[in-house]
Design an enzyme around this catalytic site. Structure first.
Site, PDB file in Angstrom:
ATOM      1  N   ASP A 135      21.085  -0.440 -17.244  1.00  0.00           N
ATOM      2  CA  ASP A 135      21.166  -0.213 -18.596  1.00  0.00           C
ATOM      3  C   ASP A 135      19.877  -0.179 -19.160  1.00  0.00           C
ATOM      4  OD1 ASP A 135      21.911   0.604 -21.193  1.00  0.00           O
ATOM      5  OD2 ASP A 135      23.489  -1.041 -21.172  1.00  0.00           O
TER       6      ASP A 135
HETATM    7  C1  BGC Z   1      23.712   1.665 -23.522  1.00  0.00           C
HETATM    8  C2  BGC Z   1      23.540   2.599 -22.682  1.00  0.00           C
HETATM    9  C3  BGC Z   1      23.087   3.789 -22.806  1.00  0.00           C
HETATM   10  C4  BGC Z   1      21.798   3.106 -22.865  1.00  0.00           C
HETATM   11  C5  BGC Z   1      20.587   4.288 -22.973  1.00  0.00           C
HETATM   12  C6  BGC Z   1      22.184   1.650 -24.082  1.00  0.00           C
HETATM   13  O1  BGC Z   1      21.749   0.949 -25.009  1.00  0.00           O
HETATM   14  O2  BGC Z   1      24.194  -0.025 -23.521  1.00  0.00           O
HETATM   15  O3  BGC Z   1      25.178   3.294 -22.605  1.00  0.00           O
HETATM   16  O4  BGC Z   1      22.862   4.936 -21.682  1.00  0.00           O
HETATM   17  O5  BGC Z   1      21.288   2.306 -23.454  1.00  0.00           O
HETATM   18  O6  BGC Z   1      21.097   4.666 -24.648  1.00  0.00           O
END
Ligand code: BGC
Length: 745
Positions: free
Chosen positions: A237
């Site tokens: 993540d």
């Molecule tokens: C989220 C993810 C997301 C990523 C990219 C993170 O803050 O938890 O689900 O895909 O950001 O935007």
């Protein structure tokens, strides 16, 4: 391409890479791209959020949207809505829209679907997730991922695993027993890997048993890679990696983040240095590069070919695949699929005195009350936000559906202050403090002007409600509450909606109430007074159309709750048994590994209906519930031995009413004498069937060994149950129509 020759080519290309080049591939070079090696033709992998459609484009190293008109897309029902259809075919078509549009927008991987278990009804991201039940998730996620990946593009199932809250999401450490992990939190991911063959997976922010999900040896190496044999791509993540060694030696492949110092990421320069010093084996990096190259081949981003050199020797290089599917976006078919899904995602919770439908021919005056009737939701919620090509609101849907012979009047009814926490670059701070915004949101004091507005809106709505025969109130939550980075503080309806709805029902008891939300809300203040209540999650670009068609009777509702609707947080297992939310951590504590806020999932497997049913907790509405404008009769339950499985179950379902409809038939399994450690019953299969008035169909389900097994903590393996078991078939978890006992020897 044959598997053997593919692997040989991957090895040959890997041999050409220097350590620095390998390191480029295993960390981000932009916010939504990995690094490349132009010398060998290896391109960047281009990614995009998110679950409801292909997110708008950002600058490479600046969290501001590029802001052209070219990145508006189809806005799909959120995962909670898709799950509410209980229709696997619709999960597939939703996936196909995501995949085709992702490719059309030049992406290689769409950061979806989100399938975390809805353990805690306060979790801000629940709308992005499907259900509290692992079987419903697994059955829906497989066709969804297959639909995405038909388009030379990858899914990225997330967030692996146990990501059940936004509060302290980067630092919360989940402790749970092996059985709970295996039976509740892993089956969706396992189905995504083993059955749907997802090419991509994202680790979580939270820790599980002391390791951050995105660099966890337990989750990523032992379970995912070794047990499930996953050889696809794992991304972290964004900003979820905290340690070079742990990340290097886990099953993670690419470190993504939210800051622009890409080369200083843990898997950038620090990785190169650690390998040089002999602290980390280069073989660990090689494993990641293999996964990355294999991923590129799978989505047909590259092929690996031999290039003749001047010295006559061949060298392996990557070249683009000429006939890769180009995809496309905003096609009519996408909007049709979005509409079909939205229609089946509307849930009729209550319909006394046949209050609904309200036929257009029978109403001259329709009053629509509620800010949510006129609110655009697509562009909110965090990384799941979408720049929708269009979004039909409930108000627009109703006005269109009822046409010019009906006067459709709208008043807001309740006041929603301007959105608090979103500016274009919220993601820049997404790994820092967001919870402060919860305080601002929930503890907010209204000024005199706002207080006057609140009163004016309510008075105006109540006065008009007396004059109109037909009234529809559309309320619920919005993405100030259903939002990434924050949890709600309780289940109460915001913006004084309880007072409004009560006051409207007092003057017009026939008013229909619609709740739009991604998580349960407390409806007790007016639930018994309302004759008709509809429920729908953020339902995509055609959500308003679908809602209006259900209200008018053009569409017979067939959605069913993918989660239980408890009345208050204090009744939920996370509150009764767990330690949510726990205290806030001090900054210094966050720097110390293993000193994190621990959440022990003490309720074990008793999540959602498994808990409510076992402990007799009264709910507002149970898991699987959803009414129709027709009636279905269940009969002829037959259980027989099945080749290659344990049982085949057959049941007849007949539409005994006057309109055609679709029914989601649910099959649960439980012990005859329920032992203390087991739920009363658990969903094992379901199917949705379309029936004309008077029509009867026979449905068949297959039950396997696993459907009658529990994971044994002591022996660390699945064990099949023995003795008298019950197979239940019903219209919801609480509406069992037929049951049959079987004996397992
Ligand atoms: C989220 C993810 C997301 C990523 C990219 C993170 O803050 O938890 O689900 O895909 O950001 O935007």
């Amino acid at each position: 391409m044959r598997a053997g020759s593919t692997e040989k080519k991957i090895e040959a290309l890997l041999k050409e890479l220097t350590l620095e080049e390998k390191a480029r591939l295993v960390h981000a070079s932009e916010y939504f791209r990995s690094g490349d090696v132009p010398r060998l033709g290896i391109p960047k992998i281009t990614m995009s959020d998110g679950p409801m459609g292909v997110r708008n484009d950002f600058y490479p190293a600046d969290w501001h949207p590029v802001g052209t008109t070219a990145d508006a897309v189809s806005y799909l029902p959120c995962n909670s809505a898709i799950a509410a259809t209980w229709n696997k075919e619709l999960a597939r078509t939703s996936g196909s829209v995501l995949g085709r549009e992702a490719r059309g927008r030049g992406k290689d991987m769409i950061l979806a679907p989100g399938i975390n278990i809805k353990r805690n009804p306060l979790c801000g991201r629940n709308f992005e997730y499907m259900s509290e039940d692992p079987c419903l998730i697994a059955e829906m996620v497989v066709p969804l991922i297959e639909g995405i990946q038909e388009n030379d593009v990858s899914a990225c199932v997330k967030h692996f695993a146990c990501n059940a809250q936004e509060w302290e999401r980067l630092w919360v450490n989940v402790e749970l027993d092996e059985r709970t992990l295996r039976e509740i939190y892993l089956p969706g991911f396992e189905a995504a890997v083993r059955r749907a063959k997802t090419y991509g997976l994202m680790g979580s922010y939270n820790l599980v048993r002391g390791e951050h999900g995105s660099q966890s040896r337990f989750l990523l190496t032992k379970i995912l890679r070794e047990e499930w044999g996953y050889d696809g791509l794992v991304v972290s993540d964004w900003g979820a990696v905290h340690d070079t060694r742990a990340a290097a030696e886990s099953g993670l492949d690419i470190e993504m983040g939210v800051t622009p110092d890409f080369d200083d990421y843990f898997l950038g320069r620090p990785l190169i240095e650690a390998v040089r010093k002999g602290e980390i084996a280069e073989a660990e990096v090689d494993k990641k590069v293999r996964h990355i190259l294999r991923f590129m081949l799978r989505v047909r981003l590259i092929e690996i070919v031999q290039k003749e050199q001047k010295n006559g020797k061949g060298k392996m290089v990557a070249v683009p695949v000429a006939d890769r599917d180009p995809g496309y976006y905003n096609g009519d078919i996408m909007h049709r699929y979005a509409k079909e899904t939205a229609r089946e995602a509307v849930i009729l919770l209550k319909n006394e005195k046949h209050r609904l439908p309200v036929r257009p021919s029978q109403t001259r005056k329709l009053l629509v009350i509620g800010e949510n009737a006129n609110h655009l939701h697509a562009n909110g919620g965090g990384s799941g936000e979408i720049k929708a090509l269009y979004e039909v609101t409930p108000l627009m849907g109703l006005a269109r559906e009822y046409g010019g012979n009906t006067e459709v009047k709208y008043v807001p009814g309740y006041y929603v202050p301007a959105r608090l926490a979103t500016d274009a670059s919220w993601q820049e701070d997404s790994t820092a403090e967001l919870m402060t915004d919860t305080k601002r949101r929930d503890g907010r004091k209204y000024d005199a002007r706002e207080k006057a507005l609140i009163k004016k809106y309510r008075d105006e709505a109540v006065a008009l409600a007396k004059e109109y025969d037909d009234v529809v109130i559309v309320g619920g939550l919005n993405h100030d509450y259903d939002v990434e980075g924050m949890d709600r503080k309780d289940l109460s309806l915001p913006y004084g909606q309880d007072e409004l709805i009560k006051a409207v029902l007092a003057v017009n008891p026939r008013a229909v109430v619609v709740m739009m939300a991604g998580s349960p809300v407390d409806m007790r203040a007016w639930k018994d007074d309302a004759q008709a209540i509809l429920w729908m999650a953020y339902n995509g670009m055609e959500g308003g159309t679908a809602l209006a068609e259900v209200i008018s009777g053009t569409v017979n509702p067939s959605g069913k709750l993918p989660e239980s609707l408890p009345a208050e947080f204090a009744q939920t297992p996370a509150a009764v048994c767990g330690d949510y939310p726990g205290r806030k951590l001090r900054a210094a504590e966050k720097k110390v590994m293993n000193a994190h806020l621990t959440q022990t999932f003490k309720e074990g497997v008793f999540v959602g209906y498994r808990y409510y049913e076992k402990f007799g907790v009264p709910l507002q509405f149970p898991f699987g519930h959803g009414l129709s404008y027709t009636e279905y009769k269940y009969s002829g339950l037959k259980v027989s031995k099945a080749p290659g499985a344990l049982f085949e179950v057959q049941v007849k379902v007949k539409n005994t009413g006057h309109v055609s409809g679709k029914e989601a038939v649910q099959l649960y399994v439980g012990e005859k004498t329920v032992s203390e450690e087991n739920p009363v019953k658990e969903l094992k299969a379901f199917d949705k069937v379309e029936l004309q008035p008077g029509e009867e169909k026979t449905l068949s389900f297959t039950l396997t060994e696993r459907d009658f097994s529990h994971y044994c903590n002591e022996e660390n393996c699945w064990k099949r149950m023995k003795g008298r078991m019950v197979i239940y078939v019903g219209a919801s978890s609480a509406d069992v129509r037929l049951k049959k006992e079987v004996t397992l020897s």
